[in-house]
Structure formats: C-alpha cells, structure tokens
Design an enzyme around this catalytic site. Structure first.
Site, PDB file in Angstrom:
ATOM      1  N   SER A 189       0.789  -1.232   0.000  1.00 35.60           N
ATOM      2  CA  SER A 189       0.000   0.000   0.000  1.00 35.60           C
ATOM      3  C   SER A 189       0.822   1.282   0.000  1.00 35.60           C
ATOM      4  CB  SER A 189      -0.942   0.010   1.204  1.00 35.60           C
ATOM      5  OG  SER A 189      -0.220  -0.145   2.407  1.00 35.60           O
ATOM      6  N   HIS A 217      -5.474  -3.166  -2.604  1.00 34.41           N
ATOM      7  CA  HIS A 217      -5.089  -2.210  -3.648  1.00 34.41           C
ATOM      8  C   HIS A 217      -5.008  -2.849  -5.033  1.00 34.41           C
ATOM      9  CE1 HIS A 217      -4.317   1.006  -0.795  1.00 34.41           C
ATOM     10  NE2 HIS A 217      -3.908   0.041   0.014  1.00 34.41           N
ATOM     11  N   LYS A 248     -11.836   0.942  -1.511  1.00 34.06           N
ATOM     12  CA  LYS A 248     -10.860   1.583  -2.405  1.00 34.06           C
ATOM     13  C   LYS A 248     -11.429   1.630  -3.825  1.00 34.06           C
ATOM     14  CE  LYS A 248      -7.368   0.369   0.958  1.00 34.06           C
ATOM     15  NZ  LYS A 248      -7.545   1.532   1.814  1.00 34.06           N
TER      16      LYS A 248
HETATM   17  C1  LIG Z   1      -3.513  -3.303   2.343  1.00 35.30           C
HETATM   18  C2  LIG Z   1      -4.679  -2.861   3.146  1.00 35.30           C
HETATM   19  N1  LIG Z   1      -5.397  -3.766   3.824  1.00 35.30           N
HETATM   20  C3  LIG Z   1      -6.461  -3.426   4.572  1.00 35.30           C
HETATM   21  C4  LIG Z   1      -6.860  -2.117   4.677  1.00 35.30           C
HETATM   22  C5  LIG Z   1      -8.034  -1.763   5.556  1.00 35.30           C
HETATM   23  O1  LIG Z   1      -9.145  -1.514   4.777  1.00 35.30           O
HETATM   24  P1  LIG Z   1     -10.315  -0.531   5.275  1.00 35.30           P
HETATM   25  O2  LIG Z   1      -9.885   0.847   4.932  1.00 35.30           O
HETATM   26  O3  LIG Z   1     -11.509  -0.998   4.528  1.00 35.30           O
HETATM   27  O4  LIG Z   1     -10.454  -0.728   6.744  1.00 35.30           O
HETATM   28  C6  LIG Z   1      -6.167  -1.131   3.974  1.00 35.30           C
HETATM   29  C7  LIG Z   1      -6.615   0.282   4.065  1.00 35.30           C
HETATM   30  O5  LIG Z   1      -5.902   1.193   4.301  1.00 35.30           O
HETATM   31  C8  LIG Z   1      -5.037  -1.507   3.214  1.00 35.30           C
HETATM   32  O6  LIG Z   1      -4.329  -0.579   2.563  1.00 35.30           O
END
Ligand SMILES: Cc1ncc(COP(=O)(O)O)c(C=O)c1O
Length: 396
Positions: A189, A217, A248
């Site tokens: 990310s 992502h 996202k």
């Molecule tokens: C790789 C990854 N996993 C999980 C999440 C968590 O998702 P959410 O924003 O729906 O809580 C994010 C969000 O920032 C993320 O970038």
C-alpha cells in the site's frame, strides 16, 4: 489530592510526547475537506479548490451515478443502519447477494463481508490461528495484518520485504506447528510494488502452509475482470484465502474474505470482529454490488487508470524523483526525513495539489514520502497540473 496530581502528570506526558512528534515532523492533524459535486478528484478547503492525488478511489466509483442510484433505490426500504450484528438481525438479502457476487468475482466457493477491511483482517487472522499456529508475514504488510497477528495467539515471524529465501528459512521450521499461515499484501500500500505471488505459492505448496493475500489495492485494478493480482496471475485456485476491502477501487465501505466454504464457515463462527460488531448497512452492500458489476463490465475505465498511471510514473521518474519499484497506481516519491516530506507536501498544497506526507510509523524511518495515487477519474488538465507543480518543485 494525590490522584489529581497523578492525572496532571499523565496529561503532561501526553503533551510532551505530542511536542516531540511536532518537533520531529511526525505530528498528525485532520484537514476538513468539502467534496465538490460530481467529482472524486477535486475538493474545497478554506474556500480554495484542490486536486486530490492521494485517494484510493482508483476508478472514481465513489461518485459513479450507478452507485448513487443503488443507494437511493435501497435506502427507503432498508434505512441507514442495520441496528444489529450479522448473527442477530443484521444480515439482509443484500449482504447475501453481495457475498455471492464476491465469491464468484474472486472465483471462490464462498465469501463473507465485514464492516471494514481492517476488521476483516482482524477477524480472519485471529479466527484461523491459535496458540499452536505459526504466522509468517512480509515486513511491509498493512497495519491491520500486523495488529491482527499481534492479537492472535499464534507465533509470529516476519521476513524482510519480498525476501523469499528468508521466508523459506522460516517455513523450514514450521513442522512443529499445527498450521502455518503465510500472509502478504498483493500490492503493497505504501510502495505500490507487487508481492512475488507465484513464488510464494510454490513455497506454500512445498511446505504445506496456507496462503492468505490482501488484495485491497489490487481489486478493481489488476486482472482481466478487475478481480485482482491473483486473477492476473491465474492463481485464484492456489491461494487459500483472498481478502480485500470495498473502500478503495470499489468506492464504498466494508471488507471481505473469499475462500472455501469450510474456511468461511469457520470465520463466521469464530471471528470476533465479525460476530461482535454492527453489520455493514445494506445500502453500502447494494453500492458495492453495483461497483463490482461495473468493474467486471467496464474495461475502458481500467484502461484509463493504467494509461494515466504509466504517464504519471514515467514523467515523475524522468524528473529524477525516486519512485521505487512501483508498478501500480500507487506512486511513492521517497524523500527521506519526515520534515522534508512535510515541506514538499506543503509546497504542493500551496499550488493547490493535495498529497499529504506519509511518515513513520506508517513507513520505515528515513523513507518519508509523498504517496501519489492516480485515478481513472483524473482529467488530462489535472494530471498536467500535478506534473507541472512537481517540475517546478524539482527546479525550485
Ligand atoms: C492493504 C490494506 N489492507 C487493509 C486495509 C483496511 O481496509 P479498510 O480501509 O476498509 O479498513 C487497507 C486500508 O488502508 C489496506 O491498505
């Protein structure tokens, strides 16, 4: 009296820690933004208009007329909140419809929706492991994975970013555990680079481990149907657990896991962050359902995202910025110290480009950065504006 003094001391400790954060360029505060109608890339702050290059709304679907219609069409019947957790009375036909859609989108037997991606990671990882299990993760995995591992009772081992020889060394010692779970982001990310999934699959098969990937992502971005990197590499069947977020590219809110029927049933029965929280509103399930439909149907939207991604990355690299190993719409400009990243973000902000600095502990110390993200919704003018401001910064 003694108690009152102690309380003052604790508050002073908090204040002193906050001052330290400020001095180190690590203090975080919120900017209250007003979205502008009908665009996901422009916002207003203090009466001024800014172009966003930091959102994860990769396809601009959060403002798509079909998602908005889906919400309008469901809100009258379903209301706003569900009023209860999934296992009480918080499961509607829209939750079921979305879960069926996600299972087929991810080519898995079954799927389960959570109230956020963060909760999904907490729920999956803590329910599938116990004190006799081993979890092995990439060092740069998302915070929600790291926190879930900490919360689980399993033994946790971390391998340096993408160093598979280290992963294999850890796997060699996995025999003594009842089960081994390897977890990796598919698209990282903060760096926008990709996990070597084919090689990880080979290792997990060699050592009889389970593999879970986080496609937060990658969903909507990679793969012929936009299902993710597992689809792009034709590995869906070999990866045991695929999780992701609806927040996202899907443009909504919520998290999910797709896997075999047995795994999903197990998480449903054991996952505390699934069981003990109010369910996702049905209006958002309807919006996510519509978004996946759009992603499956509309290749031109993804093509637009990739064209802009390639253009922006090539131009930024040509200016001499360090964009690391990014091969996705996440394009980091790594500048080093936190204060330098904050200064660069402020320069862009003064020129009406909104990209906040990303600093430790979100990224490793000494690798503070501007994390630029590209969306299919960015116009040519907006992209030109970004590139010209970055060029001015470089020459200034
Ligand atoms: C790789 C990854 N996993 C999980 C999440 C968590 O998702 P959410 O924003 O729906 O809580 C994010 C969000 O920032 C993320 O970038």
């Amino acid at each position: 009296m003694k108690r009152a003094k102690k309380k003052v001391k604790v508050i002073e400790q908090f204040e002193s820690e906050l001052r330290n954060l400020q001095n180190g360029g690590l203090y975080r505060s919120l900017n209250v933004l007003s979205p502008l109608p009908e665009t996901s890339t422009r916002v207003q702050w203090n009466g001024q208009k800014y172009t966003l290059f930091c959102s994860n709304d990769y396809l601009g679907l959060s403002r798509h007329p079909r998602l908005i219609k889906a919400v309008k069409d469901t809100v009258k019947k379903y209301g706003v909140g569900t009023g209860a957790s999934r296992l009480i009375s918080g499961t509607t036909d829209w939750h079921e419809k979305l879960e069926r859609k996600l299972a087929s989108f991810k080519k898995k037997e079954s799927a389960l929706v959570f109230s956020s991606g963060f909760l999904a990671n907490l729920g999956i990882i803590t329910s599938l492991t116990d004190k006799n299990s081993l979890i092995i993760i990439d060092k740069r995995n998302h915070a929600s994975i790291i926190d879930a591992c900490r919360l689980s009772q399993a033994t946790l081992r971390v391998y340096p970013h993408k160093r598979l020889e280290k992963l294999e060394t850890l796997l060699r010692k996995s025999k003594e555990y009842n089960r081994t779970l390897i977890i990796t982001d598919s698209v990282f990310s903060m760096d926008g680079d990709l996990a070597p999934l084919s090689e990880i699959v080979r290792l997990k098969e060699k050592y009889g481990a389970l593999l879970m990937i986080d496609e937060a992502h990658a969903t909507g971005v990679f793969g012929p149907r936009g299902s993710g990197l597992a689809e792009e590499l034709e590995l869906e069947e070999k990866i045991d657990i695929i999780m992701g977020t609806l927040s996202k590219a899907i443009g909504s809110l919520g998290g999910y896991v797709a896997a075999s029927r047995a795994i999903i049933d197990y998480v449903k029965n054991k996952g505390r962050p699934f069981i003990y929280t109010t369910s996702l509103p049905a209006i958002l399930c309807a919006a996510s359902f519509e978004a996946i439909q759009i992603i499956e149907e509309e290749w031109p939207l993804r093509e637009q995202l990739w064209n802009t991604t390639h253009l922006v990355k090539k131009s930024i690299a040509a200016m001499g910025f360090d964009v690391g190993e990014s091969v996705s719409p996440i394009i980091p400009i790594v500048v080093g110290e936190a204060n330098r990243a904050v200064k660069m973000a402020q320069y862009l902000f003064d020129q009406k480009i909104y990209v906040p600095a990303v600093r430790p502990p979100t990224v490793p110390s000494g690798s503070a950065r501007l994390r630029i993200t590209v969306s299919a919704a960015h116009t040519e003018t907006e992209v030109k504006q970004l590139l010209s401001v970055l060029e001015k910064f470089k020459n200034g």
